[in-house]
Write a protein that holds these residues in place. Structure first.
Motif, PDB file in Angstrom:
ATOM      1  N   CYS A 198       1.301  -9.410   0.405  1.00  0.00           N
ATOM      2  CA  CYS A 198       0.401  -8.553   1.195  1.00  0.00           C
ATOM      3  C   CYS A 198       1.153  -7.955   2.382  1.00  0.00           C
ATOM      4  O   CYS A 198       1.000  -6.763   2.684  1.00  0.00           O
TER       5      CYS A 198
ATOM      6  N   SER B  24      -3.677 -11.743   5.527  1.00  0.00           N
ATOM      7  CA  SER B  24      -2.731 -11.116   6.452  1.00  0.00           C
ATOM      8  C   SER B  24      -1.705 -12.065   7.046  1.00  0.00           C
ATOM      9  O   SER B  24      -0.604 -11.647   7.377  1.00  0.00           O
TER      10      SER B  24
ATOM     11  N   GLU C 136     -10.613  -2.971   4.372  1.00  0.00           N
ATOM     12  CA  GLU C 136      -9.696  -4.106   4.275  1.00  0.00           C
ATOM     13  C   GLU C 136     -10.491  -5.401   4.309  1.00  0.00           C
ATOM     14  O   GLU C 136     -11.172  -5.689   5.289  1.00  0.00           O
TER      15      GLU C 136
ATOM     16  N   LYS D 148      -6.654  -9.134   1.035  1.00  0.00           N
ATOM     17  CA  LYS D 148      -5.360  -9.641   1.475  1.00  0.00           C
ATOM     18  C   LYS D 148      -5.521 -10.891   2.322  1.00  0.00           C
ATOM     19  O   LYS D 148      -6.616 -11.188   2.806  1.00  0.00           O
TER      20      LYS D 148
ATOM     21  N   ASP E 199      -9.754  -8.781   4.630  1.00  0.00           N
ATOM     22  CA  ASP E 199      -8.741  -9.759   5.028  1.00  0.00           C
ATOM     23  C   ASP E 199      -9.360 -11.152   5.054  1.00  0.00           C
ATOM     24  O   ASP E 199     -10.444 -11.358   5.607  1.00  0.00           O
TER      25      ASP E 199
ATOM     26  N   ASP F  30       1.697  -4.036   2.986  1.00  0.00           N
ATOM     27  CA  ASP F  30       1.321  -3.394   4.252  1.00  0.00           C
ATOM     28  C   ASP F  30       2.476  -2.566   4.804  1.00  0.00           C
ATOM     29  O   ASP F  30       2.294  -1.421   5.205  1.00  0.00           O
TER      30      ASP F  30
END
Length: 151
Positions: free
Chosen positions: A62, A56, A87, A54, A89, A66
């Motif tokens: 994304c 963030s 995760e 993702k 990120d 979430d």
């Protein structure tokens, strides 16, 4: 006597604060493992690894994923029982993750040929890809995808 009461109060208050901190860390993110730890836990618990790529701070889908899937109690309960989570990120604001983690996440994206976000990978503990889901779909459609890899 007053010192004992104050000391007891101080100790009890600090224990409560410490427990609240532990609880808030545990609730803060279900994706907090390192990649290495996630792989080891995947092997130990005989559960597949769900890797979530993702962005963030820049990826709208994304953020929606979430909020509508990964932050729900249903997903938390489901993932606790069936997956080990990692995760990956890759934010524009590089202060959101450690330098080491960002470098690793970029290497993982390259290794697994991830070029769109969000991307979910289901891996075994040997890093073999079992399944891939790219992009954003209706939240409930993720569960049949997940269920393919937990049987």
């Amino acid at each position: 006597m007053r010192k004992i009461v104050l000391l007891t109060f101080f100790v009890f208050t600090n224990l409560l604060i410490a427990q609240e901190s532990i609880d808030s860390i545990a609730k803060k993110s279900i994706w907090s493992l390192t990649y290495k730890d996630a792989l080891q836990l995947s092997k130990k618990e005989k559960k597949p690894l769900l890797v979530y790529f993702k962005g963030s701070d820049w990826c709208g889908p994304c953020k929606k994923l979430d909020q509508e899937l990964f932050s729900t109690e249903k997903f938390k309960h489901f993932s606790d029982n069936y997956f080990i989570l990692y995760e990956a990120d890759i934010p524009f604001n590089q202060d959101l993750v450690t330098k080491e983690r960002l470098e690793l996440n970029k290497k993982l994206a390259k290794k697994f040929k991830v070029s769109s976000y969000p991307t979910l990978l289901v891996l075994n503990h040997k890093q073999k890809i079992l399944g891939v889901k790219k992009g954003l779909i209706l939240t409930e459609y993720y569960y049949p995808f997940f269920e393919n890899y937990i049987k």
